[in-house]
Every structure is written in C-alpha cells, then in structure tokens.
Design an enzyme around this catalytic site. Structure first.
Site, PDB file in Angstrom:
ATOM      1  N   LYS A  78      47.640  48.739  46.631  1.00  0.00           N
ATOM      2  CA  LYS A  78      48.794  48.461  45.759  1.00  0.00           C
ATOM      3  C   LYS A  78      49.768  49.633  45.780  1.00  0.00           C
ATOM      4  O   LYS A  78      50.980  49.439  45.867  1.00  0.00           O
ATOM      5  CB  LYS A  78      48.317  48.176  44.328  1.00  0.00           C
ATOM      6  CG  LYS A  78      47.656  46.815  44.191  1.00  0.00           C
ATOM      7  CD  LYS A  78      47.046  46.562  42.819  1.00  0.00           C
ATOM      8  CE  LYS A  78      46.300  45.233  42.852  1.00  0.00           C
ATOM      9  NZ  LYS A  78      45.732  44.820  41.574  1.00  0.00           N
ATOM     10  N   GLN A 105      43.596  47.638  36.425  1.00  0.00           N
ATOM     11  CA  GLN A 105      42.744  46.977  37.408  1.00  0.00           C
ATOM     12  C   GLN A 105      41.469  46.452  36.752  1.00  0.00           C
ATOM     13  O   GLN A 105      40.807  47.166  36.005  1.00  0.00           O
ATOM     14  CB  GLN A 105      42.409  47.970  38.545  1.00  0.00           C
ATOM     15  CG  GLN A 105      41.666  47.354  39.708  1.00  0.00           C
ATOM     16  CD  GLN A 105      42.500  46.325  40.484  1.00  0.00           C
ATOM     17  OE1 GLN A 105      43.735  46.402  40.527  1.00  0.00           O
ATOM     18  NE2 GLN A 105      41.834  45.352  41.075  1.00  0.00           N
ATOM     19  N   ASP A 137      51.054  41.676  35.741  1.00  0.00           N
ATOM     20  CA  ASP A 137      49.864  40.886  36.076  1.00  0.00           C
ATOM     21  C   ASP A 137      49.896  39.517  35.400  1.00  0.00           C
ATOM     22  O   ASP A 137      49.123  38.629  35.769  1.00  0.00           O
ATOM     23  CB  ASP A 137      48.607  41.626  35.567  1.00  0.00           C
ATOM     24  CG  ASP A 137      47.741  42.151  36.697  1.00  0.00           C
ATOM     25  OD1 ASP A 137      47.854  41.637  37.826  1.00  0.00           O
ATOM     26  OD2 ASP A 137      46.942  43.079  36.440  1.00  0.00           O
TER      27      ASP A 137
HETATM   28  N1  LIG Z   1      44.545  43.725  37.246  1.00  0.00           N
HETATM   29  C1  LIG Z   1      44.081  42.952  38.229  1.00  0.00           C
HETATM   30  N2  LIG Z   1      42.799  43.049  38.604  1.00  0.00           N
HETATM   31  C2  LIG Z   1      42.359  42.231  39.593  1.00  0.00           C
HETATM   32  C3  LIG Z   1      43.218  41.323  40.255  1.00  0.00           C
HETATM   33  C4  LIG Z   1      44.563  41.233  39.814  1.00  0.00           C
HETATM   34  O1  LIG Z   1      45.391  40.412  40.323  1.00  0.00           O
HETATM   35  N3  LIG Z   1      44.963  42.074  38.813  1.00  0.00           N
HETATM   36  N4  LIG Z   1      42.769  40.576  41.346  1.00  0.00           N
HETATM   37  C5  LIG Z   1      41.509  40.894  41.956  1.00  0.00           C
HETATM   38  C6  LIG Z   1      41.547  41.949  43.032  1.00  0.00           C
HETATM   39  N5  LIG Z   1      42.778  42.087  43.816  1.00  0.00           N
HETATM   40  C7  LIG Z   1      43.807  42.749  43.257  1.00  0.00           C
HETATM   41  O2  LIG Z   1      43.692  43.458  42.326  1.00  0.00           O
HETATM   42  C8  LIG Z   1      42.832  41.720  45.195  1.00  0.00           C
HETATM   43  C9  LIG Z   1      41.831  41.002  45.783  1.00  0.00           C
HETATM   44  C10 LIG Z   1      41.873  40.725  47.161  1.00  0.00           C
HETATM   45  C11 LIG Z   1      42.915  41.180  47.934  1.00  0.00           C
HETATM   46  C12 LIG Z   1      42.939  40.969  49.411  1.00  0.00           C
HETATM   47  O3  LIG Z   1      43.921  41.269  50.058  1.00  0.00           O
HETATM   48  N6  LIG Z   1      41.844  40.505  50.014  1.00  0.00           N
HETATM   49  C13 LIG Z   1      41.706  40.425  51.436  1.00  0.00           C
HETATM   50  C14 LIG Z   1      40.323  40.931  51.803  1.00  0.00           C
HETATM   51  C15 LIG Z   1      40.138  42.378  51.436  1.00  0.00           C
HETATM   52  C16 LIG Z   1      38.689  42.818  51.532  1.00  0.00           C
HETATM   53  O4  LIG Z   1      38.210  42.948  52.644  1.00  0.00           O
HETATM   54  O5  LIG Z   1      38.089  43.058  50.469  1.00  0.00           O
HETATM   55  C17 LIG Z   1      41.847  39.000  51.905  1.00  0.00           C
HETATM   56  O6  LIG Z   1      41.447  38.086  51.175  1.00  0.00           O
HETATM   57  O7  LIG Z   1      42.348  38.826  53.018  1.00  0.00           O
HETATM   58  C18 LIG Z   1      43.927  41.886  47.345  1.00  0.00           C
HETATM   59  C19 LIG Z   1      43.876  42.166  45.976  1.00  0.00           C
HETATM   60  C20 LIG Z   1      40.495  41.370  40.905  1.00  0.00           C
HETATM   61  N7  LIG Z   1      41.069  42.333  40.013  1.00  0.00           N
END
Ligand SMILES: Nc1nc2c(c(=O)[nH]1)N[C@@H](CN(C=O)c1ccc(C(=O)N[C@@H](CCC(=O)O)C(=O)O)cc1)CN2
Length: 291
Positions: free
Chosen positions: A54, A98, A121
């Site tokens: 991020k 987060q 968020d």
């Molecule tokens: N405050 C927040 N916490 C969390 C959120 C959120 O939106 N706000 N979402 C999730 C985690 N998350 C961002 O925070 C998030 C999850 C996944 C990805 C992503 O790009 N995933 C990749 C794979 C990455 C990997 O190998 O782990 C994909 O799917 O291609 C980005 C952000 C929980 N917490």
C-alpha cells in the site's frame, strides 16, 4: 477451460494509472499531495506485506504515505489516541487500520473512531449506512473492485441475478448493497445456506467471499455465469480461492483467478478512495465516475 479469464492485475494497473494522472492537478489546486495514513499493529506477516504494498503504491501514484506501526502490545487507549491524531492531521486525507488486529484490541471501537470522511476503507458504520441508503460516502475497496470488474466485463448489470456467498461487513454485505444499487436481484448466501447449488443454478453473477478453499463447485454454476473469487486461502499447494477453479472455468463465461484477480483491485481502489477523499476535503472538483 472455456471461461474468459478476468485479469484483475491489468485492470488494477489501469486504475492506478488513472489515479496517478489526476494527482498533479490536485497538488496544483491544494498546494499539497493527497495523504494516506496506514496503521499496522504488530508483525502479522501477511498484513506487513499488504501494508508495504500500500505504501509503495501510494508513493508511486504521487501521494504522501504515512506509516504507523505500533507494537503488538499497544493498548486500546493508545491506538485510539493515534486515530484521534490522524483525524486531526490536515495532511492526512485517508486513514486505514490494517485488519485483523491482535485479539486484545476492539476493532469495532477503533474503526468507529475514524473520521467517516477520512475512512477510505469504508468500514465505518456511517459509510455502511451511506452505501445502504445511496448517499455519497466511501465503499470498501474489495467489493468496489469486484463491481468494477463486473461492469467492465458485463456492462449494465440491471436485472441480472446475483448470488453473494459470504456476509462479512468488509465484503459480503457491501457487495450485496452495491449489486442491489445496480438493480441486480441479489441473494446473500453463506456457509450455513442449506442448498447453495439451488441458488447458484440461476445466478448470472457469483461473488464468492466465504473464506473456504475450493468451496464453490463448477457443476453448481449456471453455464456462462460471471464468477468473481474473493477468497485468499493459503493451502499446502499455495494460494487458492473460494472457487474450485478448474471445474468452474469449464462452465463459467468468465472467472477471476487467484492470485491476480480481485486481490490487486483492493489496493488500486484504496488509492482511488484516497484521491476522492482529498478532493472532497479540499473542495477541489473531481469527476468521481471517470476514475
Ligand atoms: N484495513 C483493511 N484490512 C484488510 C483489507 C482491507 O481492504 N482493509 N483487506 C485484506 C488484505 N488486503 C489489503 O489490506 C489485501 C489482500 C490481498 C491483496 C492481493 O493483492 N492479493 C494478491 C495475492 C498476494 C499474496 O500472495 O498474498 C492476489 O490476490 O493476487 C491485496 C490486499 C485484509 N485486511
């Protein structure tokens, strides 16, 4: 596999570029960059990776990134005091705590403390209420990203049958609200739904956000359905979604992969929401529908 692959990574790159293009005009008008503050409590490895991504994406878009990393033993009072400081900081347009937080902390109280107009968020109950009633606010990043992928693929969603599997505040409930606002006929199913195949057989759109690997089977789907897989399950064989990809891809019309589908949209939409927050706070005009 007969389904078209929905490339969330490519769509997210385009969205990030559209956000970055608009930052210089904001800087010019406001005399500063949009600012995003991210709070990471403790050292959860997956959360640390997301927070790093991020910060990097924020800087690459030309925005200011403020990172706060209280230790895992931070008290509820100290965390609330940090949120209060960020609420009052004029350089901060967006605040994100987060999730998940360590078990001794009350996440609901922390989210409730964030100024709704800095809640990029979209987790604050005021923003959930705004979404439910059709008022402008902030929409959680993952479901808004899913909606963007669906509209890019299908165009007008009006009249389509949609099943959302999962009822979390972060994905399932806002996803259902967004699809309802787009005039879909929406069913919210979950892990205790008695006969999921019954509901899925008519669904033009399926959004799977139930948190169980390979939960949705291809034979349950309507041929040609558009399947959005929000699941990120770490299994012995690697990262996998909530949809049994191989069987689903032979029935669906289009499907998101995991990784590379919905995940990258989460961070791209976060940048979009931060840009929107900055413009609203400074009263600088922005065509929000254009990004
Ligand atoms: N405050 C927040 N916490 C969390 C959120 C959120 O939106 N706000 N979402 C999730 C985690 N998350 C961002 O925070 C998030 C999850 C996944 C990805 C992503 O790009 N995933 C990749 C794979 C990455 C990997 O190998 O782990 C994909 O799917 O291609 C980005 C952000 C929980 N917490």
């Amino acid at each position: 596999m007969s389904a078209a692959l929905i490339d969330g990574k490519a769509f997210a790159a385009g969205l990030r570029a559209r956000v970055a293009e608009r930052v210089p005009a904001f800087r010019e008008a406001a005399g500063r960059a949009p600012g995003l503050a991210v709070v990471l409590v403790g050292e959860d490895p997956a959360s640390a990776v997301y927070v790093r991504s991020k910060g990097k994406a924020t800087r690459e878009a030309g925005m200011e990134s403020f990172e706060h990393r209280p230790g895992a033993d931070v008290s509820q009072a100290d965390l609330l005091a940090l949120v209060d400081r960020l609420n009052g900081d004029p350089a901060v347009d967006g605040i994100l705590v987060q999730l998940p937080l360590p078990a001794h902390l009350d996440a609901d109280e922390v989210l409730l403390r964030i100024d709704p107009d800095k809640d990029v968020d979209g987790f604050h109950p005021v923003n959930a209420g705004r979404l439910a009633t059709g008022l402008p606010g902030f929409v959680p990043c993952t479901p808004l990203g899913c909606l963007m992928l669906l509209e890019d693929r299908l165009g007008d969603l009006s009249g389509l049958d949609a099943v959302v599997i999962g009822r979390s505040n972060i994905v399932g409930k806002p996803m259902a609200a967004l699809l309802t606002a787009k005039s879909c006929t929406v069913t919210v199913a979950h892990s205790r739904t008695k006969n999921l195949p019954h509901y899925l057989q008519h669904a033009d759109i399926v959004v799977a956000a139930v948190g169980r690997a390979h939960f949705v089977k291809g034979e349950w789907l309507k041929p040609g359905a558009c399947v959005i897989d929000v699941g990120i399950n770490r299994t012995e064989t690697g990262l996998t979604g909530d949809v049994d990809f191989d069987s689903a891809a032979s029935v669906a019309g289009a499907i998101t992969p995991v990784p590379g589908g919905v995940g990258p949209m989460t961070i791209a939409v976060l940048l979009r929401n931060t840009l929107v927050a900055a413009h609203r706070r400074e009263g600088v005009p922005l065509d929000e529908g254009e990004i």
